[in-house]
Design a protein around this motif. Structure first.
Motif, PDB file in Angstrom:
ATOM      1  N   GLN A 295       0.824  -1.210   0.000  1.00  0.00           N
ATOM      2  CA  GLN A 295       0.000   0.000   0.000  1.00  0.00           C
ATOM      3  C   GLN A 295       0.859   1.261   0.000  1.00  0.00           C
ATOM      4  O   GLN A 295       0.589   2.215  -0.721  1.00  0.00           O
ATOM      5  CB  GLN A 295      -0.919   0.008   1.227  1.00  0.00           C
ATOM      6  CG  GLN A 295      -1.938  -1.108   1.269  1.00  0.00           C
ATOM      7  CD  GLN A 295      -2.958  -1.011   0.154  1.00  0.00           C
ATOM      8  OE1 GLN A 295      -3.504   0.052  -0.107  1.00  0.00           O
ATOM      9  NE2 GLN A 295      -3.207  -2.108  -0.525  1.00  0.00           N
ATOM     10  N   LEU A 296       1.899   1.268   0.832  1.00  0.00           N
ATOM     11  CA  LEU A 296       2.757   2.448   0.947  1.00  0.00           C
ATOM     12  C   LEU A 296       3.585   2.672  -0.312  1.00  0.00           C
ATOM     13  O   LEU A 296       3.659   3.791  -0.837  1.00  0.00           O
ATOM     14  CB  LEU A 296       3.682   2.311   2.164  1.00  0.00           C
ATOM     15  CG  LEU A 296       3.006   2.378   3.541  1.00  0.00           C
ATOM     16  CD1 LEU A 296       3.979   1.975   4.636  1.00  0.00           C
ATOM     17  CD2 LEU A 296       2.467   3.792   3.801  1.00  0.00           C
ATOM     18  N   VAL A 297       4.195   1.596  -0.812  1.00  0.00           N
ATOM     19  CA  VAL A 297       5.055   1.716  -1.991  1.00  0.00           C
ATOM     20  C   VAL A 297       4.234   2.031  -3.236  1.00  0.00           C
ATOM     21  O   VAL A 297       4.732   2.673  -4.167  1.00  0.00           O
ATOM     22  CB  VAL A 297       5.873   0.412  -2.192  1.00  0.00           C
ATOM     23  CG1 VAL A 297       6.728   0.498  -3.453  1.00  0.00           C
ATOM     24  CG2 VAL A 297       6.763   0.160  -0.989  1.00  0.00           C
ATOM     25  N   ALA A 298       2.950   1.608  -3.265  1.00  0.00           N
ATOM     26  CA  ALA A 298       2.090   1.866  -4.426  1.00  0.00           C
ATOM     27  C   ALA A 298       1.936   3.360  -4.686  1.00  0.00           C
ATOM     28  O   ALA A 298       1.825   3.788  -5.844  1.00  0.00           O
ATOM     29  CB  ALA A 298       0.719   1.225  -4.223  1.00  0.00           C
ATOM     30  N   ILE A 299       1.930   4.160  -3.630  1.00  0.00           N
ATOM     31  CA  ILE A 299       1.815   5.615  -3.796  1.00  0.00           C
ATOM     32  C   ILE A 299       3.044   6.149  -4.515  1.00  0.00           C
ATOM     33  O   ILE A 299       2.946   6.930  -5.469  1.00  0.00           O
ATOM     34  CB  ILE A 299       1.658   6.302  -2.423  1.00  0.00           C
ATOM     35  CG1 ILE A 299       0.390   5.809  -1.730  1.00  0.00           C
ATOM     36  CG2 ILE A 299       1.624   7.818  -2.582  1.00  0.00           C
ATOM     37  CD1 ILE A 299       0.231   6.316  -0.310  1.00  0.00           C
ATOM     38  N   LEU A 300       4.245   5.711  -4.069  1.00  0.00           N
ATOM     39  CA  LEU A 300       5.492   6.105  -4.727  1.00  0.00           C
ATOM     40  C   LEU A 300       5.515   5.608  -6.170  1.00  0.00           C
ATOM     41  O   LEU A 300       5.936   6.335  -7.085  1.00  0.00           O
ATOM     42  CB  LEU A 300       6.683   5.533  -3.955  1.00  0.00           C
ATOM     43  CG  LEU A 300       8.074   5.737  -4.584  1.00  0.00           C
ATOM     44  CD1 LEU A 300       8.397   7.220  -4.678  1.00  0.00           C
ATOM     45  CD2 LEU A 300       9.141   5.000  -3.776  1.00  0.00           C
ATOM     46  N   GLY A 301       5.050   4.379  -6.368  1.00  0.00           N
ATOM     47  CA  GLY A 301       5.028   3.805  -7.710  1.00  0.00           C
ATOM     48  C   GLY A 301       4.167   4.600  -8.675  1.00  0.00           C
ATOM     49  O   GLY A 301       4.544   4.809  -9.838  1.00  0.00           O
ATOM     50  N   ALA A 302       3.015   5.059  -8.194  1.00  0.00           N
ATOM     51  CA  ALA A 302       2.116   5.849  -9.039  1.00  0.00           C
ATOM     52  C   ALA A 302       2.777   7.168  -9.447  1.00  0.00           C
ATOM     53  O   ALA A 302       2.647   7.618 -10.595  1.00  0.00           O
ATOM     54  CB  ALA A 302       0.810   6.105  -8.297  1.00  0.00           C
ATOM     55  N   ILE A 303       3.505   7.794  -8.507  1.00  0.00           N
ATOM     56  CA  ILE A 303       4.190   9.058  -8.793  1.00  0.00           C
ATOM     57  C   ILE A 303       5.301   8.854  -9.819  1.00  0.00           C
ATOM     58  O   ILE A 303       5.425   9.600 -10.795  1.00  0.00           O
ATOM     59  CB  ILE A 303       4.770   9.667  -7.492  1.00  0.00           C
ATOM     60  CG1 ILE A 303       3.627  10.043  -6.537  1.00  0.00           C
ATOM     61  CG2 ILE A 303       5.632  10.889  -7.799  1.00  0.00           C
ATOM     62  CD1 ILE A 303       4.094  10.455  -5.157  1.00  0.00           C
ATOM     63  N   LEU A 304       6.123   7.815  -9.595  1.00  0.00           N
ATOM     64  CA  LEU A 304       7.237   7.535 -10.508  1.00  0.00           C
ATOM     65  C   LEU A 304       6.740   7.170 -11.905  1.00  0.00           C
ATOM     66  O   LEU A 304       7.318   7.599 -12.910  1.00  0.00           O
ATOM     67  CB  LEU A 304       8.099   6.401  -9.947  1.00  0.00           C
ATOM     68  CG  LEU A 304       8.889   6.707  -8.665  1.00  0.00           C
ATOM     69  CD1 LEU A 304       9.619   5.455  -8.178  1.00  0.00           C
ATOM     70  CD2 LEU A 304       9.878   7.844  -8.897  1.00  0.00           C
ATOM     71  N   THR A 305       5.674   6.379 -11.956  1.00  0.00           N
ATOM     72  CA  THR A 305       5.113   5.983 -13.254  1.00  0.00           C
ATOM     73  C   THR A 305       4.574   7.188 -14.001  1.00  0.00           C
ATOM     74  O   THR A 305       4.733   7.308 -15.221  1.00  0.00           O
ATOM     75  CB  THR A 305       3.998   4.943 -13.065  1.00  0.00           C
ATOM     76  OG1 THR A 305       4.500   3.839 -12.321  1.00  0.00           O
ATOM     77  CG2 THR A 305       3.489   4.443 -14.412  1.00  0.00           C
ATOM     78  N   SER A 306       3.931   8.101 -13.259  1.00  0.00           N
ATOM     79  CA  SER A 306       3.400   9.323 -13.872  1.00  0.00           C
ATOM     80  C   SER A 306       4.523  10.162 -14.472  1.00  0.00           C
ATOM     81  O   SER A 306       4.404  10.684 -15.592  1.00  0.00           O
ATOM     82  CB  SER A 306       2.630  10.130 -12.821  1.00  0.00           C
ATOM     83  OG  SER A 306       2.169  11.345 -13.359  1.00  0.00           O
ATOM     84  N   LYS A 307       5.637  10.292 -13.739  1.00  0.00           N
ATOM     85  CA  LYS A 307       6.776  11.071 -14.238  1.00  0.00           C
ATOM     86  C   LYS A 307       7.410  10.397 -15.447  1.00  0.00           C
ATOM     87  O   LYS A 307       7.804  11.056 -16.416  1.00  0.00           O
ATOM     88  CB  LYS A 307       7.807  11.251 -13.126  1.00  0.00           C
ATOM     89  CG  LYS A 307       7.360  12.205 -12.013  1.00  0.00           C
ATOM     90  CD  LYS A 307       8.456  12.422 -10.995  1.00  0.00           C
ATOM     91  CE  LYS A 307       8.019  13.447  -9.939  1.00  0.00           C
ATOM     92  NZ  LYS A 307       9.087  13.693  -8.929  1.00  0.00           N
ATOM     93  N   ALA A 308       7.501   9.069 -15.382  1.00  0.00           N
ATOM     94  CA  ALA A 308       8.091   8.325 -16.500  1.00  0.00           C
ATOM     95  C   ALA A 308       7.246   8.470 -17.764  1.00  0.00           C
ATOM     96  O   ALA A 308       7.782   8.638 -18.871  1.00  0.00           O
ATOM     97  CB  ALA A 308       8.233   6.854 -16.129  1.00  0.00           C
ATOM     98  N   SER A 309       5.927   8.417 -17.608  1.00  0.00           N
ATOM     99  CA  SER A 309       5.043   8.527 -18.775  1.00  0.00           C
ATOM    100  C   SER A 309       5.132   9.914 -19.412  1.00  0.00           C
ATOM    101  O   SER A 309       5.026  10.048 -20.636  1.00  0.00           O
ATOM    102  CB  SER A 309       3.598   8.212 -18.380  1.00  0.00           C
ATOM    103  OG  SER A 309       3.110   9.164 -17.455  1.00  0.00           O
ATOM    104  N   SER A 310       5.313  10.954 -18.589  1.00  0.00           N
ATOM    105  CA  SER A 310       5.420  12.306 -19.131  1.00  0.00           C
ATOM    106  C   SER A 310       6.731  12.496 -19.906  1.00  0.00           C
ATOM    107  O   SER A 310       6.812  13.319 -20.816  1.00  0.00           O
ATOM    108  CB  SER A 310       5.339  13.345 -18.006  1.00  0.00           C
ATOM    109  OG  SER A 310       6.414  13.199 -17.101  1.00  0.00           O
TER     110      SER A 310
END
Length: 434
Positions: A295-310
């Protein structure tokens, strides 16, 4: 009280508060304490159970029941949402599923192998109550919020749900770990199911009190209205056949989402059965800790994935994330120790939140110019749930006939591989098929 105006802060907060009420189901029942409790009912050397006239491997049985529930939700959601919109009683449907789910959670207190069919009925009620209520909860969003408010209030609901579910899980964990022997721990787990049901039902009352009543319009439900939801899905399908990029992307999503959702739903059962824990206390603590890590790491993962996609684009990022998932399937096949399981949990969390958020936003970007986005997302949700059914059934069959969840989890890498191939075939620009 007087009906609040669309966009009012009080109305928006009341809607978001339902996430606080119902998210405890996903974390405690679907993801952590119930899977541990269910597995603990079986002796380590006996993992078989008789139900519906057959002998099942314990994990295969619960996977089959979960798949059946998603199948029911898949075919009833378009039907019920169409009826609710037409006759104007959206809240009544939402209440029905909320109370069904809450009562199902409370009923899990009496879950036993001696009364397996009644026990599985309570499990079914909890699962269908959660997903059924979400259909109407989500459909309220355009009714209570203006377009520019929808992203922020949706995110607020997610945050409230996360905080509430983690809070109750920690309380439940303290209850369970406060006991010394296994039987007392099991009893505390049973009490935790009651806390979930009561939390869900009681906290939802504020949402039900504030949301628009949805008074009946007096319209009668005809056969045409009953199947209106399916008619809309067919119209979306017809449009998809003319949009090559969206069609190919949705096909790829259907394949890799099938594996992602299956892994998320069976992760704790896998950890309980296949990992060499020390004592039962270490197992319980370790599995719940793993869920919190995800649950905790998923928040970081969503942020990193968003930056990677941009930076790299949505499709390239999705391809990379699918490679990570595929590697995790191989890793899971060989892992045996708690430390290895914790590493897998952290990796799953890193790519879990990211792939879900990015998959939906990519679909949204690829939609044609239309005002009927609701029908397109309804189609997306149905495709996702059908994928869950297929993925869970395949997983359960392999688990049942080979006797090992390791074989089933390894097989899922094929879906990620096919998903990657299909993502490579998604055109960069939209192409209309004549």
């Amino acid at each position: 009280m007087a009906e609040l105006q669309k966009g009012s802060k009080k109305l928006l907060n009341a809607w978001a508060f339902y996430d606080w009420a119902n998210s405890v189901y996903t974390l405690t029942i679907a993801s952590s304490i119930f899977p541990i409790f269910y597995s603990a009912l079986f002796l380590s050397e006996i993992k078989k159970v008789h139900a519906f006239g057959f002998e099942f491997k314990s994990t295969a049985l619960i996977t089959f029941v979960t798949a059946f529930t998603f199948l029911v939700v898949t075919f009833t959601s378009p039907l019920l949402s169409g009826v609710a919109d037409y006759v104007g009683n959206k809240k009544a449907f939402m209440k029905f599923f909320c109370y069904t789910g809450g009562i199902g959670c409370i009923g899990l207190y009496w879950f036993s192998l001696d009364h397996i069919h009644l026990s599985l009925l309570f499990y079914f009620m909890g699962l269908i109550g959660y997903w059924g209520s979400l259909v109407f909860y989500n459909s309220y969003l355009p009714d209570i919020a203006f377009p520019e408010q929808q992203d922020s209030i949706s995110a607020k609901g997610f945050s409230m749900g996360y905080i509430g579910s983690v809070l109750l899980l920690v309380i439940n964990l303290i209850m369970v770990m406060s006991q010394e022997n296994g039987e007392d721990k099991m009893q505390m787990m049973r009490y935790s199911f009651i806390t979930v049901g009561l939390w869900w039902i009681l906290f939802s009352q504020y949402t039900f009190y504030i949301l628009p009543k949805g008074v009946s319009t007096g319209h009668k439900v005809t056969r045409a209205v009953l199947f209106n939801g399916f008619k809309e899905l067919k119209q979306v399908w017809n449009q998809l056949t003319q949009n090559l990029r969206l069609k190919r992307y949705l096909t790829a999503f259907f394949v890799f989402s099938m594996a992602v959702q299956t892994i998320m739903l069976v992760a704790v059962y896998f950890g309980e059965e296949e990992i060499a824990w020390g004592t039962d206390g270490e197992k319980t603590t370790g599995l719940i800790t793993s869920i919190l890590v995800i649950q905790l790491v998923a928040i970081l993962g969503a942020i990193l994935t968003s930056k990677a996609s941009s930076k790299f684009g949505n499709i390239k990022t999705l391809i990379f994330v699918n490679f990570v998932w595929m590697a995790l399937c191989f890793y899971a096949y060989f892992m045996e120790t708690p430390t290895q399981f914790y590493i897998a949990a952290a990796c799953v969390g890193l790519v879990m939140g990211g792939i879900q958020a990015l998959a939906r936003s990519t679909y949204s970007k690829f939609l044609p110019e239309t005002e009927d986005t609701t029908s397109f997302f309804s189609f997306y949700d149905v495709a996702e749930k059908i994928g869950i059914v297929i993925g869970m059934v395949i997983f359960a069959l392999i688990d049942q006939f080979t006797g090992s969840m390791r074989n089933a989890i390894l097989f899922l890498f094929i879906f990620f591989l096919v998903g990657i191939v299909l993502l490579f075939r998604v055109p960069k620009e939209n192409t209309v098929i004549e």
